[in-house]
Design an enzyme around this catalytic site. Structure first.
Site, PDB file in Angstrom:
ATOM      1  N   HIS A   1      -9.136   9.417   3.008  1.00  0.00           N
ATOM      2  CA  HIS A   1      -8.772   8.293   2.132  1.00  0.00           C
ATOM      3  C   HIS A   1      -9.057   8.728   0.694  1.00  0.00           C
ATOM      4  CE1 HIS A   1      -8.544   4.378   0.276  1.00  0.00           C
ATOM      5  NE2 HIS A   1      -8.081   3.869   1.421  1.00  0.00           N
TER       6      HIS A   1
ATOM      7  N   GLU B   1       0.856  -1.191   0.000  1.00  0.00           N
ATOM      8  CA  GLU B   1       0.000   0.000   0.000  1.00  0.00           C
ATOM      9  C   GLU B   1       0.884   1.231   0.000  1.00  0.00           C
ATOM     10  OE1 GLU B   1      -3.263  -0.170   2.860  1.00  0.00           O
ATOM     11  OE2 GLU B   1      -3.401  -2.317   2.557  1.00  0.00           O
TER      12      GLU B   1
ATOM     13  N   ARG C   1      -0.795   8.755   1.483  1.00  0.00           N
ATOM     14  CA  ARG C   1      -2.232   8.988   1.325  1.00  0.00           C
ATOM     15  C   ARG C   1      -2.626  10.464   1.278  1.00  0.00           C
ATOM     16  NH1 ARG C   1      -5.417   4.972   5.145  1.00  0.00           N
ATOM     17  NH2 ARG C   1      -4.786   3.400   3.637  1.00  0.00           N
TER      18      ARG C   1
ATOM     19  N   ARG D   1      -0.985   8.858   8.868  1.00  0.00           N
ATOM     20  CA  ARG D   1      -0.803   7.436   9.174  1.00  0.00           C
ATOM     21  C   ARG D   1      -0.399   6.646   7.934  1.00  0.00           C
ATOM     22  NH1 ARG D   1      -4.215   3.030   8.752  1.00  0.00           N
ATOM     23  NH2 ARG D   1      -5.895   4.401   8.078  1.00  0.00           N
TER      24      ARG D   1
ATOM     25  N   HIS E   1     -11.365   9.426   6.751  1.00  0.00           N
ATOM     26  CA  HIS E   1     -11.133   7.999   6.957  1.00  0.00           C
ATOM     27  C   HIS E   1     -10.622   7.681   8.362  1.00  0.00           C
ATOM     28  CE1 HIS E   1     -10.153   3.912   5.846  1.00  0.00           C
ATOM     29  NE2 HIS E   1      -8.857   4.096   6.036  1.00  0.00           N
TER      30      HIS E   1
HETATM   31  C1  SIN Z   1      -7.509   0.541   2.728  1.00  0.00           C
HETATM   32  O1  SIN Z   1      -7.767  -0.644   2.598  1.00  0.00           O
HETATM   33  O2  SIN Z   1      -7.286   1.290   1.775  1.00  0.00           O
HETATM   34  C2  SIN Z   1      -7.504   1.133   4.108  1.00  0.00           C
HETATM   35  C3  SIN Z   1      -6.357   0.639   4.873  1.00  0.00           C
HETATM   36  C4  SIN Z   1      -6.012   1.617   5.950  1.00  0.00           C
HETATM   37  O3  SIN Z   1      -6.697   2.603   6.159  1.00  0.00           O
HETATM   38  O4  SIN Z   1      -4.985   1.415   6.593  1.00  0.00           O
END
Ligand code: SIN
Length: 529
Positions: free
Chosen positions: A232, A116, A278, A374, A339
């Site tokens: 998010h 990610e 993010r 985060r 988020h």
């Molecule tokens: C996601 O699955 O994009 C969210 C994961 C997260 O917020 O850490």
């Protein structure tokens, strides 16, 4: 009005990963009252799709996970906290597996690790795209089977009872009987999750109304970094399916963000493009939407095989199909939304607040792990580590039992039934709109002042309601979201710079030494209602 005082060794408020794991860990050492405002499994954990970050692969290192967390955190991470959380990761994964969570593995029996934004290695353990649901079910099943955990659903904490900076428990509204009850314990644990519902558009479930943060603030605990709200980048944009997250794990598997003209835009914003941290992706999308006037951008994974997409993302595939979108064939319309809140109740690495006997664990807490932004999938990790650390600390604390009934009876005053309950939902709606319009992804001093003035007026009205009318869960939540909104605005005005998720266009060029924003409300000497 009930005369009874419910007494236990540990009072736990909230039933996501943090609250459940803590309860299970202390249940061998004492009795637990676990109260939760809706059903046991209604929690933010349930919705977590991406997974839980931990160093479990021989190709990965603790140093790399620590460095990623600190880099993405924009200078506000507390390095010793990061180190301790990251190093505890593999053991906490072991805890979850012990309770029956089966993380996805490849045919060789190795973890199938996701990638990610902001991670320099594949390190996200997941159960396809329904990790949170599996974790919640495993822990909830274990808690339901445990004789020393007494679970009370539809019970909503109204206020903590604090005297001389020591917590004795809480007043709790039993929504079945409509009575406010007294729950007393030497240790009280806030595991109430986040506050996404303070904003109109959010990935969070209905329960995320910042209750723990508001209660702790009213009781006099220090609250920190509330301006740091993570947006998010990719929620499904759809007229009826609301608050549905399209996991960052899709971008980890190569999904591309496309503008309304079908071209990629992320390479113009950051060298890591779709896998940039993010805050950067969310701001880039916000900018594209403002520039083009479009109401969404696109996220495309249709170039992968249909079999891969269906197998890796069954939940997202199915939900999008219900929305009329076949993600194996076409791009998904997405928008950013609130988020996660990096700020919260200030705690130690053990979840201890600055009120004796009071712990905060999970999203409600602010340990300094996430800094100003985060790192993806670090939240379930923090929840598990804090639950474990807090359990060890609370077991020691719990030997200081409380003599007799310390919490006075709830005083309902002269409260009456309100004639127009609809006003409560109007005020809810007003707050959430103000927050999204003026305290969103891009802020300015003028917008923050406008938000402060409007929320200030609403707060006065809510306080009048609160004392005049019989309390209901909606009214309690309304009071809580108003307090959380005020705290976010107050701290956003204190941070005169852009840092991580806090972006104020009036201070684009300012960069100060990184400091936490902290507010503490003087605690009320005899508890507060
Ligand atoms: C996601 O699955 O994009 C969210 C994961 C997260 O917020 O850490």
């Amino acid at each position: 009005m009930s005369e009874k005082v419910y007494e236990s060794d540990f009072l736990v408020i909230g039933s996501g990963l943090a609250g459940l794991l803590f309860s299970l860990k202390v249940a061998k050492r004492g009795t637990v009252d676990l109260i939760t405002k809706r059903r046991l499994r209604d929690s933010s954990t349930w919705r977590a799709q991406g997974g839980i970050a931990a160093v479990v692969s021989p190709e990965d290192t603790f140093e790399s996970h620590i460095a990623d967390t600190i880099r993405v955190g924009g200078g506000l991470c507390h390095p010793e906290v990061v180190e301790s959380m990251v190093r505890a990761g593999p053991d906490r994964i072991g805890d979850l597996e012990k309770y029956g969570v089966e993380f996805s593995k490849n045919s060789n029996g190795e973890y199938e690790l996701g990638l990610e934004g902001g991670h320099s290695n594949r390190r996200v353990l997941h159960v396809k795209d329904h990790t949170g649901k599996d974790i919640e079910n495993a822990l909830a099943n274990a808690a339901e089977d445990c004789e020393t955990i007494n679970i009370s659903e539809n019970h909503m904490a109204v206020n903590l009872y604090v005297k001389n900076n020591r917590v004795y428990g809480a007043y709790v509204l039993d929504n079945n009987t409509k009575e406010v009850e007294r729950y007393q314990a030497p240790v009280t644990v806030l595991a109430t999750g986040g506050a996404g519902r303070v904003f109109l558009y959010t990935s969070n479930s209905d329960v995320a109304t910042g209750d723990g943060i508001a209660m702790a603030y009213r009781a006099g605990a220090s609250i920190m970094n509330m301006e740091l709200v993570q947006f998010h980048p990719t929620l499904l944009h759809h007229s009826t399916i609301r608050s549905f997250l399209i996991s960052e794990a899709l971008r980890g598997e190569g999904a591309l963000l496309l503008g309304s003209d079908g071209t990629r835009f992320m390479p113009n914003y950051h060298p890591d493009a779709e896998l940039a941290p993010r805050d950067i992706v969310a701001r880039a999308i916000d900018n594209e939407l403002k520039k083009t006037g479009a109401d969404h951008v696109w996220l495309d994974i249709s170039f992968k095989t249909a079999e891969f997409v269906r197998n890796r993302f069954p939940n997202i595939h199915e939900t999008c199909l219900q929305a009329g979108i076949d993600i194996t064939k076409e791009p998904i319309p997405v928008v950013p939304a609130t988020h996660y809140i990096m700020g919260g109740v200030k705690t130690s690495i053990n979840g201890q607040t600055d009120i004796e006997g009071l712990y905060a664990i999970g999203e409600v807490a602010c340990t300094g792990f996430h800094g100003a932004n985060r790192l993806a999938s670090n939240s379930l990790l923090e929840a598990a580590v804090l639950a474990h650390n807090a359990s060890l600390s609370a077991i020691k604390q719990n030997s200081k039992s409380i003599p007799g009934a310390q919490i006075p009876q709830w005083d309902p005053g002269h409260a009456t039934d309100p004639d127009e309950l609809v006003v409560i939902s109007h005020l809810w709606d007003e707050i959430r709109r103000i927050m999204v319009n003026y305290v969103g992804i891009v802020r300015s001093q003028k917008r923050l002042i406008r938000a402060r003035n409007r929320i200030g007026l609403i707060t006065k009205e809510i306080n009048r309601f609160y004392w005049d009318f019989i309390i209901t869960p909606d009214l309690i939540e309304l009071r809580n979201i108003a307090i959380v909104a005020e705290l976010i605005i107050k701290m956003a005005r204190m941070r005169k710079e852009c840092r991580g998720a806090h972006y104020n266009k009036d201070y684009r060029r300012e960069w100060h030494q990184a400091v936490d924003t902290i507010l503490r409300k003087g605690y009320a000497p005899i508890g507060i209602q």
